[in-house]
Design a protein around this motif. Structure first.
Motif, PDB file in Angstrom:
ATOM      1  N   ASN A  21      20.471   0.790  -4.088  1.00 21.38           N
ATOM      2  CA  ASN A  21      19.459  -0.022  -4.755  1.00 21.38           C
ATOM      3  C   ASN A  21      18.341  -0.352  -3.772  1.00 21.38           C
ATOM      4  O   ASN A  21      18.581  -0.692  -2.616  1.00 21.38           O
ATOM      5  N   VAL A  22      17.126  -0.268  -4.282  1.00 22.95           N
ATOM      6  CA  VAL A  22      15.961  -0.471  -3.432  1.00 22.95           C
ATOM      7  C   VAL A  22      15.830  -1.932  -2.983  1.00 22.95           C
ATOM      8  O   VAL A  22      15.133  -2.232  -2.004  1.00 22.95           O
ATOM      9  N   ARG A  23      16.508  -2.838  -3.668  1.00 23.45           N
ATOM     10  CA  ARG A  23      16.437  -4.241  -3.248  1.00 23.45           C
ATOM     11  C   ARG A  23      17.027  -4.452  -1.859  1.00 23.45           C
ATOM     12  O   ARG A  23      16.711  -5.450  -1.192  1.00 23.45           O
ATOM     13  N   ASP A  24      17.879  -3.545  -1.426  1.00 28.41           N
ATOM     14  CA  ASP A  24      18.506  -3.665  -0.116  1.00 28.41           C
ATOM     15  C   ASP A  24      17.666  -3.048   0.998  1.00 28.41           C
ATOM     16  O   ASP A  24      18.080  -3.086   2.169  1.00 28.41           O
ATOM     17  N   GLU A  25      16.522  -2.471   0.642  1.00 31.74           N
ATOM     18  CA  GLU A  25      15.677  -1.827   1.642  1.00 31.74           C
ATOM     19  C   GLU A  25      14.825  -2.865   2.383  1.00 31.74           C
ATOM     20  O   GLU A  25      14.130  -3.670   1.756  1.00 31.74           O
ATOM     21  N   THR A  26      14.924  -2.837   3.700  1.00 36.35           N
ATOM     22  CA  THR A  26      14.119  -3.758   4.521  1.00 36.35           C
ATOM     23  C   THR A  26      12.636  -3.493   4.293  1.00 36.35           C
ATOM     24  O   THR A  26      12.165  -2.363   4.396  1.00 36.35           O
ATOM     25  N   GLY A  27      11.904  -4.533   3.993  1.00 33.83           N
ATOM     26  CA  GLY A  27      10.470  -4.408   3.766  1.00 33.83           C
ATOM     27  C   GLY A  27      10.132  -4.081   2.336  1.00 33.83           C
ATOM     28  O   GLY A  27       9.227  -4.686   1.746  1.00 33.83           O
ATOM     29  N   LEU A  28      10.837  -3.110   1.728  1.00 31.61           N
ATOM     30  CA  LEU A  28      10.527  -2.676   0.376  1.00 31.61           C
ATOM     31  C   LEU A  28      11.124  -3.605  -0.670  1.00 31.61           C
ATOM     32  O   LEU A  28      10.540  -3.810  -1.741  1.00 31.61           O
ATOM     33  N   GLY A  29      12.285  -4.197  -0.362  1.00 30.37           N
ATOM     34  CA  GLY A  29      12.956  -5.037  -1.336  1.00 30.37           C
ATOM     35  C   GLY A  29      12.091  -6.186  -1.834  1.00 30.37           C
ATOM     36  O   GLY A  29      11.939  -6.389  -3.047  1.00 30.37           O
ATOM     37  N   PRO A  30      11.448  -7.008  -0.947  1.00 31.78           N
ATOM     38  CA  PRO A  30      10.614  -8.111  -1.438  1.00 31.78           C
ATOM     39  C   PRO A  30       9.431  -7.640  -2.276  1.00 31.78           C
ATOM     40  O   PRO A  30       9.062  -8.293  -3.259  1.00 31.78           O
ATOM     41  N   VAL A  31       8.843  -6.492  -1.911  1.00 31.05           N
ATOM     42  CA  VAL A  31       7.698  -5.979  -2.671  1.00 31.05           C
ATOM     43  C   VAL A  31       8.149  -5.555  -4.069  1.00 31.05           C
ATOM     44  O   VAL A  31       7.478  -5.838  -5.072  1.00 31.05           O
ATOM     45  N   TYR A  32       9.281  -4.873  -4.165  1.00 27.84           N
ATOM     46  CA  TYR A  32       9.802  -4.427  -5.453  1.00 27.84           C
ATOM     47  C   TYR A  32      10.160  -5.633  -6.326  1.00 27.84           C
ATOM     48  O   TYR A  32       9.858  -5.656  -7.527  1.00 27.84           O
ATOM     49  N   THR A  33      10.783  -6.659  -5.720  1.00 30.18           N
ATOM     50  CA  THR A  33      11.137  -7.856  -6.479  1.00 30.18           C
ATOM     51  C   THR A  33       9.895  -8.539  -7.022  1.00 30.18           C
ATOM     52  O   THR A  33       9.849  -8.982  -8.177  1.00 30.18           O
ATOM     53  N   GLY A  34       8.869  -8.623  -6.213  1.00 31.75           N
ATOM     54  CA  GLY A  34       7.620  -9.208  -6.681  1.00 31.75           C
ATOM     55  C   GLY A  34       6.993  -8.408  -7.798  1.00 31.75           C
ATOM     56  O   GLY A  34       6.415  -8.972  -8.739  1.00 31.75           O
ATOM     57  N   TRP A  35       7.086  -7.075  -7.721  1.00 31.39           N
ATOM     58  CA  TRP A  35       6.532  -6.226  -8.778  1.00 31.39           C
ATOM     59  C   TRP A  35       7.267  -6.456 -10.091  1.00 31.39           C
ATOM     60  O   TRP A  35       6.638  -6.525 -11.154  1.00 31.39           O
ATOM     61  N   LEU A  36       8.619  -6.592 -10.032  1.00 29.43           N
ATOM     62  CA  LEU A  36       9.389  -6.836 -11.244  1.00 29.43           C
ATOM     63  C   LEU A  36       9.029  -8.183 -11.861  1.00 29.43           C
ATOM     64  O   LEU A  36       8.943  -8.323 -13.086  1.00 29.43           O
ATOM     65  N   GLN A  37       8.819  -9.212 -11.006  1.00 27.69           N
ATOM     66  CA  GLN A  37       8.486 -10.534 -11.532  1.00 27.69           C
ATOM     67  C   GLN A  37       7.137 -10.543 -12.235  1.00 27.69           C
ATOM     68  O   GLN A  37       6.927 -11.294 -13.191  1.00 27.69           O
ATOM     69  N   GLN A  38       6.224  -9.682 -11.794  1.00 27.96           N
ATOM     70  CA  GLN A  38       4.921  -9.603 -12.441  1.00 27.96           C
ATOM     71  C   GLN A  38       4.941  -8.750 -13.705  1.00 27.96           C
ATOM     72  O   GLN A  38       3.966  -8.749 -14.463  1.00 27.96           O
ATOM     73  N   ALA A  39       6.042  -8.003 -13.901  1.00 21.99           N
ATOM     74  CA  ALA A  39       6.220  -7.164 -15.102  1.00 21.99           C
ATOM     75  C   ALA A  39       5.026  -6.242 -15.326  1.00 21.99           C
ATOM     76  O   ALA A  39       4.500  -6.144 -16.437  1.00 21.99           O
ATOM     77  N   GLN A  40       4.601  -5.562 -14.257  1.00 17.23           N
ATOM     78  CA  GLN A  40       3.461  -4.665 -14.359  1.00 17.23           C
ATOM     79  C   GLN A  40       3.921  -3.293 -14.853  1.00 17.23           C
ATOM     80  O   GLN A  40       5.026  -2.852 -14.546  1.00 17.23           O
ATOM     81  N   PRO A  41       3.090  -2.595 -15.602  1.00 17.15           N
ATOM     82  CA  PRO A  41       3.446  -1.241 -16.034  1.00 17.15           C
ATOM     83  C   PRO A  41       3.376  -0.270 -14.864  1.00 17.15           C
ATOM     84  O   PRO A  41       2.690  -0.513 -13.874  1.00 17.15           O
ATOM     85  N   VAL A  42       4.114   0.831 -15.010  1.00 20.46           N
ATOM     86  CA  VAL A  42       4.097   1.857 -13.971  1.00 20.46           C
ATOM     87  C   VAL A  42       2.772   2.599 -14.053  1.00 20.46           C
ATOM     88  O   VAL A  42       2.428   3.163 -15.093  1.00 20.46           O
ATOM     89  N   ALA A  43       2.020   2.566 -12.937  1.00 18.70           N
ATOM     90  CA  ALA A  43       0.704   3.207 -12.903  1.00 18.70           C
ATOM     91  C   ALA A  43       0.684   4.246 -11.810  1.00 18.70           C
ATOM     92  O   ALA A  43       1.428   4.171 -10.823  1.00 18.70           O
ATOM     93  N   GLY A  44      -0.175   5.217 -11.984  1.00 15.35           N
ATOM     94  CA  GLY A  44      -0.269   6.284 -10.991  1.00 15.35           C
ATOM     95  C   GLY A  44      -1.084   5.905  -9.772  1.00 15.35           C
ATOM     96  O   GLY A  44      -1.034   6.602  -8.759  1.00 15.35           O
ATOM     97  N   ARG A  45      -1.833   4.824  -9.862  1.00 16.87           N
ATOM     98  CA  ARG A  45      -2.644   4.407  -8.721  1.00 16.87           C
ATOM     99  C   ARG A  45      -1.779   3.656  -7.716  1.00 16.87           C
ATOM    100  O   ARG A  45      -0.960   2.821  -8.077  1.00 16.87           O
ATOM    101  N   GLY A  46      -1.982   3.964  -6.418  1.00 17.58           N
ATOM    102  CA  GLY A  46      -1.170   3.368  -5.373  1.00 17.58           C
ATOM    103  C   GLY A  46      -1.661   1.985  -4.970  1.00 17.58           C
ATOM    104  O   GLY A  46      -2.838   1.658  -5.062  1.00 17.58           O
ATOM    105  N   THR A  47      -0.734   1.156  -4.519  1.00 11.76           N
ATOM    106  CA  THR A  47      -1.046  -0.173  -3.982  1.00 11.76           C
ATOM    107  C   THR A  47      -0.308  -0.346  -2.661  1.00 11.76           C
ATOM    108  O   THR A  47       0.756   0.263  -2.450  1.00 11.76           O
TER     109      THR A  47
END
Length: 665
Positions: free
Chosen positions: A238-264
């Motif tokens: 699970n990506v939540r266990d990835e150092t650095g990536l986990g907090p960013v992914y959790t924040g993305w889920l909380q914002q409930a944003q659609p999957v977009a092709g543009r990078g952030t």
């Protein structure tokens, strides 16, 4: 040219001087300003460089994940195109003929080899072919999630990309489905192809190469399942266990944003995380980089830049300090010259710096002040000389007091009071009075007369150094009119003999004259070392000495008696009505006055003295010769006792001895 006229400026230089405290403080402020501004500039440059580097890293990493997301999306699209080609080769009759369908999938269509497994089902859900790695397998071996993907495609009539079909990591796969349609567009079945995660058609291991310790490229699904990772052990984690990536992914889920092709990209304290999505399979590509490792080359360059900036700042400060010291030299030299002037106000030998501007103006002021001081000093010396001459030659005593202190005492006043000038100057005026009561009482008289008349005039009784009283007529007036605080000038005229004569006259009127003890005193004066003046400086000088001594005697005794020259260097002074004590005091006063005078002739100074014989006048001395003889004998005694002294004889002593020749005088 007058003595204070401006002389040409000296040509020599005052020399190098260390700047004063004011210049040093200004230097410190300037150096601190250079250091602070240099450090601030270097820090701002470093900060701007760091921000620019981070901006470039962010842009580069964002672009990288966008490219990778498009690459994976193209792979998905390619897989769908291949599956569409397979679907176009299946006819309705083949769905009813399993043998012909099996031949088509195994040998008839090369595109079938693109997939790791394929399934074909009719519109009623019956599975017609289940092909795995080129081999037919029983329909019961079909994974439920794969069966669900087939059913959803039959129901919806749209191609799908399934969620991850789990299993062992090596068996994890993704299923692509494509509906089979009749000519009228109705769905007659579905064909599906599956690709393993690490297959060349989907996510090959080479996609994450080259591996870097400071960066990780990760592909994961919307629910956080890791599909691709540099560490194979992390696949399906699970990506939540990835150092650095986990907090960013959790924040993305909380914002409930659609999957977009543009990078952030998000910049965290320790990581730089970039994400880009693929809308169709609902996947994400993420690059997680170690910020410290990424910025390490920049930090090394910044350290070198800081050392270079420190060296430049130090060199600039040294140069600035040197320039300020050099520019401050005229001011430092002026300060040194001004201190010399303060220690020696004559200004002799002071070298003033040659400079323009403010220092030049100050130099002109100082030079003008020196010239003005020289002029004032000459005038003051002239006035002091005149004042001193008055004090030395005045026939009356002169005293100046201020706030009860004797500041100036003239020679005549000193002789009258029996003190030297050094013994009186600076002493309290109370010294000259017999008691505190006399001093206070006289002060009240003086104050009353000053208030009434602005001056004082009256008879005052002083106490001589030997304790005897001396009367004087005293006239006092302020140095500045109506301001006694600025000092008071007193004029003293000896009245002692006159008062004693008056007292004796009053006493004689009521007493028998035979009961008296004397009618006054006579002094016989013979100059000591007078022949030295005659022999060395000549008779003209000797005559001048005799005239001066005659005037001196006249000025001293004119109020109480008279003086006469007997011949040569001998003089006589008669003090009628004078007591023995007063006569002895006056004789000592005359002796001190002659000794204090040092005549100068032909560039040489001479020291004189006077031997004085004193005789008390009484009835036993009937004529002038007997009086002179007695006084001459007393003077002889003074000569024999060592000269320059006063000897006293009574008439009976003078008659008992004969006159003896005097030795060389």
């Amino acid at each position: 040219m007058t003595p204070w006229a401006r002389t040409p400026a000296p040509t020599d230089s005052p020399g190098w001087r260390w700047p004063g405290s004011l210049v040093l403080r200004l230097m410190l402020v300037a150096l601190l300003a250079v250091a602070v501004s240099g450090a601030l500039s270097a820090w701002l440059a470093s900060l701007a460089s760091e921000r620019e580097s981070i901006r470039r890293l962010v842009g580069q990493q964002t672009e990288e994940v966008e490219v990778m997301a498009r690459l994976l999306a193209s792979k998905i699209e390619q897989s769908q195109k291949v599956l569409r080609t397979v679907a176009e080769g299946i006819t309705p009759d083949m769905l009813n003929s399993p043998s012909s369908l099996e031949w088509l999938l195994q040998q008839g269509l090369p595109a079938v080899q693109f997939f790791d497994s394929m399934q074909v089902a009719r519109h009623d859900g019956a599975l017609r072919v289940n092909l795995h790695s080129g081999r037919l397998e029983d329909a019961a071996n079909l994974d439920p999630s794969e069966r669900d993907a087939l059913r959803r495609t039959l129901t919806g009539g749209k191609p799908l990309v399934s969620e991850l079909v789990a299993g062992r990591t090596a068996e994890a796969r993704v299923m692509f489905t494509m509906p089979l349609r009749r000519e009228d567009g109705s769905v007659m079945g579905v064909v599906a192809g599956a690709l393993k995660l690490q297959s060349q058609g989907l996510l090959p291991p080479s996609m994450t190469l080259p591996a870097r310790d400071d960066s990780r490229l990760i592909v994961f699904t919307r629910d956080g399942t890791i599909l691709s990772h540099p560490d194979p052990v992390r696949i399906l984690g699970n990506v939540r266990d990835e150092t650095g990536l986990g907090p960013v992914y959790t924040g993305w889920l909380q914002q409930a944003q659609p999957v977009a092709g543009r990078g952030t990209t998000e910049v965290l304290p320790a990581h730089i995380v970039s994400m880009a999505g693929m809308p169709l399979p609902q996947w994400f590509v993420a690059r997680v980089s170690d910020a410290r490792a990424m910025l390490a080359p920049l930090e090394g360059a910044q350290r070198k830049a800081w050392w270079l900036a420190a060296a430049l700042i130090g060199a600039s400060m040294a140069l600035l300090a040197g320039l300020m010291v050099w520019m401050a030299q005229p001011l430092a030299q002026l300060c040194h010259s001004a201190l010399q002037l303060a220690r020696g106000p004559r200004g002799d030998g002071i070298v003033w710096p040659r400079a323009s501007g403010e220092v030049g103006a100050l130099v002109q002021v100082f030079e003008g002040q020196v010239q003005h001081s020289a002029q004032q000093r000459q005038q003051r010396d002239h006035l002091e000389g005149q004042f001193q001459a008055i004090l030395e030659n005045a026939s009356v005593g002169i005293v100046i007091t201020r706030l009860g202190i004797l500041e100036v005492v003239g020679r005549q006043a000193c002789q009258m009071l029996g003190y030297s000038a050094e013994e009186l100057q600076g002493r309290p005026a109370r010294t000259l009075y017999a008691s505190d009561e006399d001093y206070v009482r006289l002060g009240e008289r003086v104050q009353a007369q000053f208030v009434a008349h602005g001056a004082f005039d009256g008879d005052v009784c002083f106490m001589r150094k030997d304790g005897s009283p001396v009367w004087a007529r005293v006239q006092g007036r302020g140095v500045r009119a109506h301001d006694t605080a600025g000092g008071t000038v007193w004029i003293l005229e000896d009245l002692t003999a006159a008062r004693e004569a008056q007292q004796q006259q009053d006493w004689a009127a009521i007493h028998d004259p035979l009961e008296g003890e004397g009618d006054g005193v006579m002094l016989f004066l013979d100059l000591d070392y007078f022949t030295v003046v005659n022999d060395v400086a000549g008779h003209d000088a000797g005559d001048d000495v005799l005239r001066h001594v005659a005037r001196l005697l006249e000025s001293q005794v004119r109020q109480i008696g008279w003086a006469a020259r007997l011949g040569g260097d001998e003089f006589a002074v008669v003090l009628p009505g004078c007591s023995l004590a007063r006569g002895q005091a006056l004789a000592e006063q005359l002796r001190a006055a002659v000794q204090a005078w040092e005549p100068s002739y032909q560039g040489r100074s001479f020291t004189l003295g006077v031997s004085i014989g004193l005789v008390v006048l009484d009835a036993s001395l009937q004529d002038v010769p007997s009086v002179l003889y007695a006084a001459d004998m007393a003077c002889y005694d003074a000569k024999r006792a060592g000269r320059n002294r006063v000897e006293t004889r009574h008439a009976d002593q003078a008659a008992a001895s004969g006159r003896m020749a005097l030795g060389p005088v």
